[in-house]
Design a protein around this motif. Structure first.
Motif, short mmCIF file in Angstrom:
data_model
loop_
_atom_site.label_atom_id
_atom_site.label_comp_id
_atom_site.label_asym_id
_atom_site.label_seq_id
_atom_site.Cartn_x
_atom_site.Cartn_y
_atom_site.Cartn_z
N ASP A 6 2.44 -22.54 29.56
CA ASP A 6 2.23 -22.64 31.00
C ASP A 6 0.74 -22.68 31.34
O ASP A 6 0.31 -23.44 32.21
N ASP A 7 -0.05 -21.86 30.63
CA ASP A 7 -1.50 -21.83 30.89
C ASP A 7 -2.14 -23.17 30.57
O ASP A 7 -3.02 -23.64 31.31
N ASP A 8 -1.72 -23.80 29.46
CA ASP A 8 -2.24 -25.13 29.11
C ASP A 8 -1.89 -26.14 30.20
O ASP A 8 -2.72 -26.96 30.60
N LEU A 9 -0.65 -26.06 30.67
CA LEU A 9 -0.20 -27.00 31.70
C LEU A 9 -0.97 -26.82 33.00
O LEU A 9 -1.39 -27.80 33.62
N ILE A 10 -1.19 -25.56 33.40
CA ILE A 10 -1.94 -25.32 34.64
C ILE A 10 -3.37 -25.84 34.49
O ILE A 10 -3.94 -26.39 35.43
N GLY A 11 -3.95 -25.66 33.30
CA GLY A 11 -5.28 -26.22 33.07
C GLY A 11 -5.31 -27.72 33.28
O GLY A 11 -6.26 -28.26 33.85
N CYS A 12 -4.25 -28.38 32.85
CA CYS A 12 -4.14 -29.84 33.06
C CYS A 12 -3.91 -30.17 34.53
O CYS A 12 -4.45 -31.16 35.04
N VAL A 13 -3.11 -29.36 35.21
CA VAL A 13 -2.84 -29.59 36.64
C VAL A 13 -4.14 -29.50 37.44
O VAL A 13 -4.38 -30.32 38.33
N VAL A 14 -4.97 -28.53 37.11
CA VAL A 14 -6.25 -28.36 37.79
C VAL A 14 -7.07 -29.65 37.73
O VAL A 14 -7.78 -30.00 38.67
N LYS A 67 -4.75 -15.51 37.91
CA LYS A 67 -5.20 -14.42 37.06
C LYS A 67 -4.05 -13.74 36.30
O LYS A 67 -4.28 -12.91 35.45
N THR A 68 -2.82 -14.09 36.65
CA THR A 68 -1.65 -13.55 35.97
C THR A 68 -0.98 -14.70 35.23
O THR A 68 -1.51 -15.79 35.15
N SER A 69 0.23 -14.47 34.74
CA SER A 69 0.97 -15.57 34.13
C SER A 69 1.43 -16.52 35.24
O SER A 69 1.54 -16.12 36.40
N VAL A 70 1.67 -17.75 34.88
CA VAL A 70 2.11 -18.74 35.85
C VAL A 70 3.42 -18.29 36.48
O VAL A 70 3.60 -18.41 37.70
#
Length: 191
Positions: A6-14, A67-70
């Motif tokens: 999820d963190d990798d995906l949010i980084g891509c979404v940004v 700052k937390t999990s997605v």
């Protein structure tokens, strides 16, 4: 996209990656919808809440600072959106009582579902790193619930080879997870 965290995906979404956004949407829409529906008791309002959250996520993607999990972020967003509806008087008074009951009785269930989803993702990721034949044997055993004999026949292996491959896979996976996750593996794949 399934192997990305999820963190990798949010980084891509940004950075404006629509495929990553779609994957987050697919992973969380259903569980967030059920969570919202339990609180507002209305299909339309629950759908509106989830749509608003994902629309906000995309619109504010460049300034996201999670700052937390997605999953925790999205779960909290649903709760805040429901509270916002209550503050604006869009939800009838009997929904307030239902919300109190939900918070008292249902939070654990939703948290458990989110944690289970995250654990399942981590387990799948680790299983994907197993050697090809070992992974194939392990998945036939744990996902398709085939017996050692059925796997041996399907893959033209001996029963003993199948047994050893499963034992080796478990030996590789066990140290990667703490006792809690190991219990989850046992419950999920053995029961």
């Amino acid at each position: 996209m399934n192997l990305y965290s999820d963190d990798d995906l949010i980084g891509c979404v940004v950075h404006g990656d629509k495929l990553a956004f779609n994957e987050i949407y697919k992973r969380y829409w259903a569980v967030l919808y059920r969570h919202a529906k339990r609180m507002v008791k209305s299909d339309d309002e629950a759908q509106d809440i989830i749509q608003d959250i994902f629309e906000y996520l995309w619109r504010k993607r460049e300034s996201l600072d999670i700052k937390t999990s997605v999953s925790s972020y999205l779960y909290s967003a649903v709760r805040y959106k429901v509270f916002d509806l209550i503050d604006k008087g869009k939800v009838r008074n009997n929904y307030i009582e239902a919300l109190g009951s939900f918070i008292a009785n249902e939070t654990y269930t939703i948290d458990h579902l989110i944690i289970e989803k995250e654990l399942a993702f981590l387990i799948e990721k680790e299983v994907s790193f197993l050697p090809k034949k070992m992974r194939e044997v392990f998945e036939l055993s744990r996902k398709e619930h085939l017996t050692h004999k059925e796997i041996a026949e399907k893959l033209s292996l001996s029963d003993q080879t199948v047994k050893k491959q499963i034992h080796k896979a478990l030996k590789i996976l066990k140290p990667k997870f703490g006792i809690f996750m190991w219990c989850y593996i046992i419950v999920k794949f053995f029961i």
